[in-house]
Design an enzyme around this catalytic site. Structure first.
Site, PDB file in Angstrom:
ATOM      1  N   TYR A   1       0.857  -1.194   0.000  1.00  0.00           N
ATOM      2  CA  TYR A   1       0.000   0.000   0.000  1.00  0.00           C
ATOM      3  C   TYR A   1       0.886   1.235   0.000  1.00  0.00           C
ATOM      4  O   TYR A   1       2.067   1.165   0.325  1.00  0.00           O
ATOM      5  CB  TYR A   1      -0.897  -0.023   1.249  1.00  0.00           C
ATOM      6  CG  TYR A   1      -2.152   0.802   1.109  1.00  0.00           C
ATOM      7  CD1 TYR A   1      -3.075   0.526   0.097  1.00  0.00           C
ATOM      8  CD2 TYR A   1      -2.431   1.851   1.987  1.00  0.00           C
ATOM      9  CE1 TYR A   1      -4.242   1.259  -0.020  1.00  0.00           C
ATOM     10  CE2 TYR A   1      -3.601   2.591   1.871  1.00  0.00           C
ATOM     11  CZ  TYR A   1      -4.498   2.298   0.865  1.00  0.00           C
ATOM     12  OH  TYR A   1      -5.655   3.032   0.742  1.00  0.00           O
TER      13      TYR A   1
ATOM     14  N   ASN B   1     -20.549  -5.391  -5.912  1.00  0.00           N
ATOM     15  CA  ASN B   1     -20.881  -6.077  -4.656  1.00  0.00           C
ATOM     16  C   ASN B   1     -19.859  -5.787  -3.562  1.00  0.00           C
ATOM     17  O   ASN B   1     -19.949  -6.312  -2.460  1.00  0.00           O
ATOM     18  CB  ASN B   1     -20.971  -7.587  -4.883  1.00  0.00           C
ATOM     19  CG  ASN B   1     -19.693  -8.146  -5.469  1.00  0.00           C
ATOM     20  OD1 ASN B   1     -19.152  -7.583  -6.423  1.00  0.00           O
ATOM     21  ND2 ASN B   1     -19.178  -9.220  -4.914  1.00  0.00           N
ATOM     22  N   SER B   2     -18.862  -4.919  -3.851  1.00  0.00           N
ATOM     23  CA  SER B   2     -17.879  -4.547  -2.815  1.00  0.00           C
ATOM     24  C   SER B   2     -18.551  -3.625  -1.797  1.00  0.00           C
ATOM     25  O   SER B   2     -19.686  -3.174  -2.005  1.00  0.00           O
ATOM     26  CB  SER B   2     -16.709  -3.799  -3.469  1.00  0.00           C
ATOM     27  OG  SER B   2     -17.176  -2.551  -3.996  1.00  0.00           O
TER      28      SER B   2
ATOM     29  N   VAL C   1     -17.807  -0.498  -1.134  1.00  0.00           N
ATOM     30  CA  VAL C   1     -18.073   0.800  -1.782  1.00  0.00           C
ATOM     31  C   VAL C   1     -19.254   0.645  -2.742  1.00  0.00           C
ATOM     32  O   VAL C   1     -20.160   1.480  -2.770  1.00  0.00           O
ATOM     33  CB  VAL C   1     -16.832   1.319  -2.548  1.00  0.00           C
ATOM     34  CG1 VAL C   1     -17.176   2.551  -3.378  1.00  0.00           C
ATOM     35  CG2 VAL C   1     -15.706   1.662  -1.574  1.00  0.00           C
TER      36      VAL C   1
ATOM     37  N   GLY D   1      -7.834  -1.270  -7.906  1.00  0.00           N
ATOM     38  CA  GLY D   1      -7.287  -2.022  -9.039  1.00  0.00           C
ATOM     39  C   GLY D   1      -7.259  -3.504  -8.756  1.00  0.00           C
ATOM     40  O   GLY D   1      -6.213  -4.142  -8.784  1.00  0.00           O
ATOM     41  N   MET D   2      -8.429  -4.083  -8.494  1.00  0.00           N
ATOM     42  CA  MET D   2      -8.484  -5.463  -8.020  1.00  0.00           C
ATOM     43  C   MET D   2      -7.946  -6.476  -9.029  1.00  0.00           C
ATOM     44  O   MET D   2      -7.466  -7.537  -8.648  1.00  0.00           O
ATOM     45  CB  MET D   2      -9.914  -5.807  -7.615  1.00  0.00           C
ATOM     46  CG  MET D   2     -10.309  -5.105  -6.315  1.00  0.00           C
ATOM     47  SD  MET D   2     -12.080  -5.045  -6.058  1.00  0.00           S
ATOM     48  CE  MET D   2     -12.419  -6.770  -5.809  1.00  0.00           C
TER      49      MET D   2
ATOM     50  N   PHE E   1      -9.343   8.638  -7.318  1.00  0.00           N
ATOM     51  CA  PHE E   1      -9.805   9.079  -5.997  1.00  0.00           C
ATOM     52  C   PHE E   1      -9.231   8.172  -4.917  1.00  0.00           C
ATOM     53  O   PHE E   1      -9.219   6.953  -5.047  1.00  0.00           O
ATOM     54  CB  PHE E   1     -11.335   9.062  -5.906  1.00  0.00           C
ATOM     55  CG  PHE E   1     -11.824   9.558  -4.565  1.00  0.00           C
ATOM     56  CD1 PHE E   1     -11.808  10.915  -4.281  1.00  0.00           C
ATOM     57  CD2 PHE E   1     -12.237   8.672  -3.578  1.00  0.00           C
ATOM     58  CE1 PHE E   1     -12.220  11.381  -3.029  1.00  0.00           C
ATOM     59  CE2 PHE E   1     -12.642   9.128  -2.325  1.00  0.00           C
ATOM     60  CZ  PHE E   1     -12.633  10.493  -2.054  1.00  0.00           C
TER      61      PHE E   1
END
Length: 316
Positions: free
Chosen positions: A36, A135-136, A138, A229-230, A252
């Site tokens: 991260y 479905n996340s 967010v 960015g999964m 964002f």
């Protein structure tokens, strides 16, 4: 590892907090993995989100008192613990009349959803938004906040074994349309746009092919906001989308927004008030959660990293 630590001395501007519940978010796992953009100095306590109850306050603390509920105002607070002593300015008071799971999951996903819907395009009732990873955490918040504002949502999910169940769940939250990534390429998409306008805003949490397909349906001069960015693949944009449709690509990151607005308490307060009102009115619920005692953190971390998880692991 689960360790017993001494609770730090309470300074004049400090607040002693008993944590009630803290979720495991993808960013928390990325921080533990070291991938991260914020890395806590080691040894560190994991967790960037959660809700706690104030036990006692230092003598210079004015805004908080014992019994108040607080959530982190900053990233990297380390919420996966039973208790902690934190400087007053790193905490934000929240009402204690909202469900504990809503409070525990308030500061990251709903805030991200709210800002992306508010800050990039001026949307009016009847307008539409398209998003992947619908479905996340967010994604679920976007559906509900948009619904409360009269904005239509087109929600893209990956095909999976229990797809009808997932579609049903998202529709129950207020989704207008749920489609798979494969469907984005199909002529049937035209049927959707008979009843709602093409979206002016696209929200991307995946990257790769999913993004390119989603962009096709964006209105000319529309904006795509990337916040995750999964797929771990770059965002690919056809040149024609830039030249002939003048689409805008933005990014964002909630952590950056919080830094930029650290001196602007008004904008933070008004966002939190709006979200808490939606929660009280039943228009915004916590994402689907699995509650796990802190000592079972290993099982919770494993579950959080499985593919197609539609339940957020919450450490109690």
């Amino acid at each position: 590892r689960l360790k017993d630590l001494e609770v730090a001395e309470l300074g004049d501007s400090d607040v002693h907090v008993q944590m009630l519940a803290a979720p495991i978010n993808p960013a928390d796992i990325n921080m533990v993995q070291g991938t991260y953009s914020i890395l806590s100095p080691l040894p560190a306590v994991g967790g960037n989100e959660g809700v706690g109850e104030v036990l006692e306050v230092g003598k210079c603390v004015t805004a908080l008192k014992p019994g108040d509920w607080v959530i982190p105002a900053v990233t990297g607070l380390g919420t996966w613990r039973t208790r902690g002593v934190f400087p007053e300015e790193t905490l934000l008071k929240v009402p204690s009349d909202i469900p504990v799971l809503c409070a525990a999951t308030l500061s990251v996903n709903p805030c991200t959803a709210y800002r992306m819907l508010a800050d990039f395009e001026t949307l009016a009732p009847g307008d539409s938004v398209i998003q992947n990873a619908a479905n996340s955490g967010v994604g679920q918040a976007v559906i509900q906040i948009a619904k409360a504002s009269g904005i239509k949502t087109i929600n893209v999910v990956r095909d999976r074994p229990e797809l009808p169940k997932l579609v049903e769940r998202l529709m129950a939250l207020g989704a207008d349309h749920v489609v798979t990534e494969e469907m984005l390429r199909k002529p049937e998409m035209k049927d959707i746009f008979k009843s709602i306008p093409k979206p002016r805003l696209a929200l991307n949490c995946v990257g790769g092919k999913s993004t390119t397909e989603m962009l096709r349906h964006l209105q000319p001069k529309g904006t795509m906001v990337t916040y995750g960015g999964m797929a771990k693949q770059p965002v690919m944009v056809p040149v024609s989308a830039f030249i002939f449709r003048d689409v805008r690509l933005r990014g964002f990151w909630m952590t950056q927004w919080k830094k930029d607005h650290a001196q602007d308490q008004q904008s933070v307060t008004s966002m939190m008030d709006t979200l808490c009102q939606l929660i009280r009115r039943g228009q915004l619920t916590a994402p689907t959660c699995t509650e796990v005692p802190l000592q079972d953190y290993k099982a919770a971390l494993e579950a959080a990293m499985k593919p197609f998880t539609s339940s957020k692991q919450i450490l109690l």
